[in-house]
Enzyme design. Structure first.
Site: not given
Ligand code: FAD
Length: 401
Positions: A106, A215, A295
């Site tokens: 990551r 993996y 997410d």
């Molecule tokens: P996030 O990664 O949560 O990023 C959100 C960002 O917003 C963060 O940096 C946070 O600090 C910031 N933030 C939050 N609130 C605020 C605010 N109010 N103001 C400013 N910044 C803020 N997905 C895959 O595709 N492949 C995989 O193999 C996989 N394995 C996983 C394994 C596990 C155990 C888990 C729990 C999840 C896995 N996922 C996988 C899912 C994946 O990790 C998430 O779906 C992905 O990280 C979502 O990305 P995002 O950018 O939407 O949210």
């Protein structure tokens, strides 16, 4: 003409969207609450449907430089290690679905996205910038940061993850429903494991009410594992919440000696546990000048490894919707229409995968995996999806005469 776009959240979804939007000529600023842009030391699987977006962002070389190309998925019985089913990855995945399947560390993927964004617009990622809320006006959206500063733009994207402040303002506080399952995770440096411990494959060790996926990432320097099991008394959600190694060992008692070797080799103080929650499907993702991505709008349990992949797909479709929509309202409608059913299907199927991976007997596993057709059918709609070309407008209905 390019729009002024504010993105709340600098995770994988926010940065992938930022890179795509900048590439398309928009003016983007990213607001990240954390003091630095870091990802937890965990792995992520990236299938063809997201790989093509990352390639389109110019990241092929960056991915090839640091990732692992797994050769196949092996579904193994937890105790004997018998392989009851295999899915070829490597060249087969690329030939079937048009782009490779990668295993990525990551921090590596976040770094390559950050470097791409900063190359396109230096200084556009603001750290220590927590978005608290927004106000939509006729001609702009005004976002408020912690501390009171306001920033205006044409569009605000809530890419702020599972605890999204933007979603909360749009939909009110939403109760997440705990599945009773948790995800253990950990990472083991290759030098702590026996030589030739495991080839570059994805192994799913499946047992009664629990499984563990394993993996390599970072060119084989680390072995990543995620172990999903039932733990009804653990409700904390977060990547960095520690739990006792002894509990992890107890949860995987009876698993194959390879699993024990791995758990014994890990740093006992770096053992993390995440409660897997599901949330009701949102009725809509967008208002006049605000939309959601990743997410924040479709969190999923990780059984299909598609959470970050969906976030990457979202950004690519949003870029195209902004180009194809006649105005912002239509663009956001096109984006949402193109994404909402697909993401709901993935979320629902991921939840249902607990039934596939958790059985009580060897026979039940063999029966569940005997028919290979469902997995082949799923792979087609999942991995053939191309966010860069998928039609955004419904096809006109053909009528006779
Ligand atoms: P996030 O990664 O949560 O990023 C959100 C960002 O917003 C963060 O940096 C946070 O600090 C910031 N933030 C939050 N609130 C605020 C605010 N109010 N103001 C400013 N910044 C803020 N997905 C895959 O595709 N492949 C995989 O193999 C996989 N394995 C996983 C394994 C596990 C155990 C888990 C729990 C999840 C896995 N996922 C996988 C899912 C994946 O990790 C998430 O779906 C992905 O990280 C979502 O990305 P995002 O950018 O939407 O949210």
């Amino acid at each position: 003409m390019g729009k002024k776009i504010l993105i709340a959240g600098g995770g994988i979804g926010g940065l992938a969207a930022a890179a795509g939007l900048l590439q398309a000529g928009h003016d983007v600023e990213v607001f990240e609450q954390a003091p630095e842009l870091t990802e937890v030391g965990a792995g992520i699987q990236v299938s063809a449907n997201a790989t093509r977006v990352l390639y389109n962002l110019g990241l092929k070389k960056a991915l090839d430089d640091v990732s692992v190309l797994p050769q196949r998925t092996e579904f193994r019985l937890h105790d004997t290690g018998e392989v009851i089913s295999e899915i070829p990855l490597g060249p087969d995945h690329e030939a079937k679905f048009g782009a490779p399947y990668y295993h990525v560390y990551r921090p590596d993927i976040l770094r390559m996205l950050r470097e791409r964004v900063e190359a396109l617009k230096p200084g556009c990622i603001r750290l220590n910038a927590t978005v608290e809320g927004y106000e939509e006006q006729a001609d702009r959206v005004v976002m408020t940061l912690k501390g009171g500063e306001t920033v205006a733009g044409d569009l605000l994207i809530g890419a702020d993850g599972i605890k999204s402040a933007i979603r909360e303002q749009m939909h009110g506080a939403q109760e997440a429903e705990f599945t009773g399952q948790v995800a253990w995770r950990g990472m083991i440096p290759a030098e702590k494991l026996p030589d030739d411990f495991m080839p570059p494959v994805f192994i799913n060790w499946m047992g009664p009410r629990r499984h563990m996926v394993v993996y390599w990432v970072n060119k084989g320097n680390y072995l990543n594992f995620v172990g999903c099991t039932e733990k009804p008394d653990w409700t904390e959600v977060g990547w960095t919440i520690k739990a006792p190694w002894e509990d992890l060992k107890a949860d995987y008692e009876g698993f194959h000696p390879d699993v024990q070797t791995m758990l014994d080799a890990m740093d006992r103080d770096s053992c993390y546990c995440w409660a897997l929650n599901i949330r009701p499907r949102l009725p809509f993702w967008s208002t006049e000048r605000v939309t959601l991505l990743g997410d924040s709008c479709h969190p999923t349990i990780p059984y299909m490894a598609q959470g970050a992949v969906m976030a990457i797909e979202d950004g690519a479709v949003l870029v195209r919707a902004l180009d194809e929509g006649r105005d912002l309202a239509e663009a956001l409608t096109l984006y949402e229409q193109a994404r909402i059913d697909r993401t709901a299907r993935i979320v629902n199927e991921s939840t249902a995968h607990a039934q596939l991976y958790h059985h009580d007997t060897h026979k039940a596993f063999r029966d569940a995996f005997a028919d290979k057709q469902p997995a082949a059918d799923r792979a087609k709609w999942l991995y053939n999806y191309d966010p860069l070309t998928v039609p955004l407008r419904p096809k006109p209905v053909q009528t006779d005469g």
